[in-house]
Write an enzyme that holds these catalytic residues in place. Sequence first.
Site, PDB file in Angstrom:
ATOM      1  N   ASP A  40       0.844  -1.213   0.000  1.00 57.57           N
ATOM      2  CA  ASP A  40       0.000   0.000   0.000  1.00 57.57           C
ATOM      3  C   ASP A  40       0.872   1.254   0.000  1.00 57.57           C
ATOM      4  OD1 ASP A  40      -2.738   1.300   2.055  1.00 57.57           O
ATOM      5  OD2 ASP A  40      -2.335   1.396  -0.102  1.00 57.57           O
ATOM      6  N   LYS A  92       1.931   4.620  -0.953  1.00 57.66           N
ATOM      7  CA  LYS A  92       1.352   5.832  -1.560  1.00 57.66           C
ATOM      8  C   LYS A  92       1.699   6.995  -0.635  1.00 57.66           C
ATOM      9  CE  LYS A  92      -3.124   4.680   0.546  1.00 57.66           C
ATOM     10  NZ  LYS A  92      -4.512   4.276   0.305  1.00 57.66           N
ATOM     11  N   ASN A 152       0.806   7.163   3.061  1.00 50.84           N
ATOM     12  CA  ASN A 152       1.405   6.215   4.026  1.00 50.84           C
ATOM     13  C   ASN A 152       2.881   6.479   4.238  1.00 50.84           C
ATOM     14  OD1 ASN A 152      -1.011   4.944   4.369  1.00 50.84           O
ATOM     15  ND2 ASN A 152      -0.603   3.352   2.853  1.00 50.84           N
ATOM     16  N   ASP A 203       2.142   2.915   8.384  1.00 50.53           N
ATOM     17  CA  ASP A 203       0.871   2.228   8.109  1.00 50.53           C
ATOM     18  C   ASP A 203       1.051   0.883   7.423  1.00 50.53           C
ATOM     19  OD1 ASP A 203      -2.380   3.548   7.345  1.00 50.53           O
ATOM     20  OD2 ASP A 203      -1.686   1.503   7.685  1.00 50.53           O
ATOM     21  N   THR A 250      -8.104   4.239  -2.945  1.00 50.57           N
ATOM     22  CA  THR A 250      -7.773   4.499  -4.339  1.00 50.57           C
ATOM     23  C   THR A 250      -7.191   3.278  -5.034  1.00 50.57           C
ATOM     24  OG1 THR A 250      -6.320   5.727  -5.810  1.00 50.57           O
ATOM     25  CG2 THR A 250      -5.517   5.381  -3.576  1.00 50.57           C
TER      26      THR A 250
HETATM   27  C1  LIG Z   1      -5.432   7.105  13.078  1.00 47.84           C
HETATM   28  C2  LIG Z   1      -4.365   7.481  12.095  1.00 47.84           C
HETATM   29  C3  LIG Z   1      -3.944   8.753  11.663  1.00 47.84           C
HETATM   30  C4  LIG Z   1      -2.938   8.502  10.749  1.00 47.84           C
HETATM   31  C5  LIG Z   1      -2.165   9.488   9.965  1.00 47.84           C
HETATM   32  N1  LIG Z   1      -1.226  10.164  10.882  1.00 47.84           N
HETATM   33  C6  LIG Z   1       0.049   9.826  11.171  1.00 47.84           C
HETATM   34  C7  LIG Z   1       0.531  10.791  12.039  1.00 47.84           C
HETATM   35  C8  LIG Z   1       1.890  10.939  12.593  1.00 47.84           C
HETATM   36  C9  LIG Z   1       2.664   9.866  13.074  1.00 47.84           C
HETATM   37 CL1  LIG Z   1       1.996   8.263  13.087  1.00 47.84          CL
HETATM   38  C10 LIG Z   1       3.965  10.076  13.544  1.00 47.84           C
HETATM   39  N2  LIG Z   1       4.523  11.319  13.545  1.00 47.84           N
HETATM   40  C11 LIG Z   1       3.790  12.378  13.093  1.00 47.84           C
HETATM   41  N3  LIG Z   1       4.103  13.714  13.013  1.00 47.84           N
HETATM   42  C12 LIG Z   1       3.018  14.329  12.512  1.00 47.84           C
HETATM   43  C13 LIG Z   1       2.864  15.752  12.263  1.00 47.84           C
HETATM   44  C14 LIG Z   1       1.693  16.326  11.837  1.00 47.84           C
HETATM   45  N4  LIG Z   1       1.945  17.650  11.735  1.00 47.84           N
HETATM   46  C15 LIG Z   1       0.992  18.669  11.324  1.00 47.84           C
HETATM   47  N5  LIG Z   1       3.203  17.944  12.048  1.00 47.84           N
HETATM   48  C16 LIG Z   1       3.757  16.790  12.395  1.00 47.84           C
HETATM   49  C17 LIG Z   1       5.148  16.726  12.867  1.00 47.84           C
HETATM   50  N6  LIG Z   1       2.013  13.448  12.240  1.00 47.84           N
HETATM   51  C18 LIG Z   1       2.472  12.228  12.621  1.00 47.84           C
HETATM   52  C19 LIG Z   1      -0.520  11.712  12.218  1.00 47.84           C
HETATM   53  N7  LIG Z   1      -1.604  11.272  11.522  1.00 47.84           N
HETATM   54  N8  LIG Z   1      -2.735   7.204  10.681  1.00 47.84           N
HETATM   55  O1  LIG Z   1      -3.616   6.575  11.464  1.00 47.84           O
END
Ligand SMILES: Cc1cc(Cn2cc(-c3c(Cl)cnc4nc(-c5cn(C)nc5C)[nH]c34)cn2)no1
Length: 285
Positions: A138, A140, A143, A156, A174
């Site tokens: 997957d 993309k 991820n 992911d 998608t």
């Molecule tokens: C449930 C779910 C949400 C998501 C998508 N996702 C991954 C993150 C994430 C992870 Cl796992 C690790 N480090 C991160 N750092 C950020 C980050 C976001 N901003 C605006 N700035 C930073 C730095 N996101 C991270 C968040 N959401 N997958 O499963």
Amino acid sequence: YNQPSSGRKYDLSMFDIGRPLGKGKFGRVYLAQEKSTGFVCALKTLYKDEIQKGKVEKQVRREIEIQQHLAHQNILRLYGYFDDAKRIFLILEFAGQGELYKHLQREEQFPEWKASQYIAQMAAALKYLHKKHVMHRDIKPENILVGIHGEIKISDFGWSVHAPNNRRQTMCGTLDYLPPEMLGGSKNYNEKVDLWSLGVLTYEFLVGRAPFEDTGMMTQRRICRAEYSIPAFVSPEAKDMIKKLLVLDPEKRITLDEIPNHPWIKKHCVTGERAWNRASSFKPR
Ligand SMILES: Cc1cc(Cn2cc(-c3c(Cl)cnc4nc(-c5cn(C)nc5C)[nH]c34)cn2)no1
């Protein structure tokens, strides 16, 4: 370096929870800090009832099982997990520059030097995965995360499996990244599916949209015929890389071992002599 270890028992009281970082179909991700060590991480919370409703228990179990045994600079670390009555918590590496697809949306297209370095890092991560007979399936932009130093990190692993795979998987989301051999429910495919997706990713980094983007059926038909065109602004070396990845016959795709020596990668690679020269010419103030 006191990072959490998968051997320890964790519970929510051991963490200070910070701002939300993002949300997905079955939960949210929060910035978190482990109280005893001060270690900063990303805490992914998944709601058990949502997972059961979505019939994705197997995927969550696979994501945990596979990702916690991986340790590579271009793969997001899963340090451990725990649960309470309603939720499952994954203790994940914090990626300091967030989600790659947001960078791509903001920049529309990546310059060739950046796309080339990202694809070189993806190839290194996939080589590590395939050596462990794990295929991601997957790949993309959604991820992929970006670390504090701009390096990319595959995340992911909900769709990853141990290769080869002859289980039928119901697909959602998608179709743009699906290789021809996974379309039409054919069962036998192997880790070369990730090479096709790497070709789609390369195209999208440089062009700002996926090569087979169309309406449902048309996308499938264009994938099965490898029907795509590359805009004139894409360099000949990048075109050559895309053409060597988007090959219908999985066995005829360029291999992960050949990618680092491809002219498009060598042209922009900074780990070689140029990086050494740059480092040795560094004069501390
Ligand atoms: C449930 C779910 C949400 C998501 C998508 N996702 C991954 C993150 C994430 C992870 Cl796992 C690790 N480090 C991160 N750092 C950020 C980050 C976001 N901003 C605006 N700035 C930073 C730095 N996101 C991270 C968040 N959401 N997958 O499963």
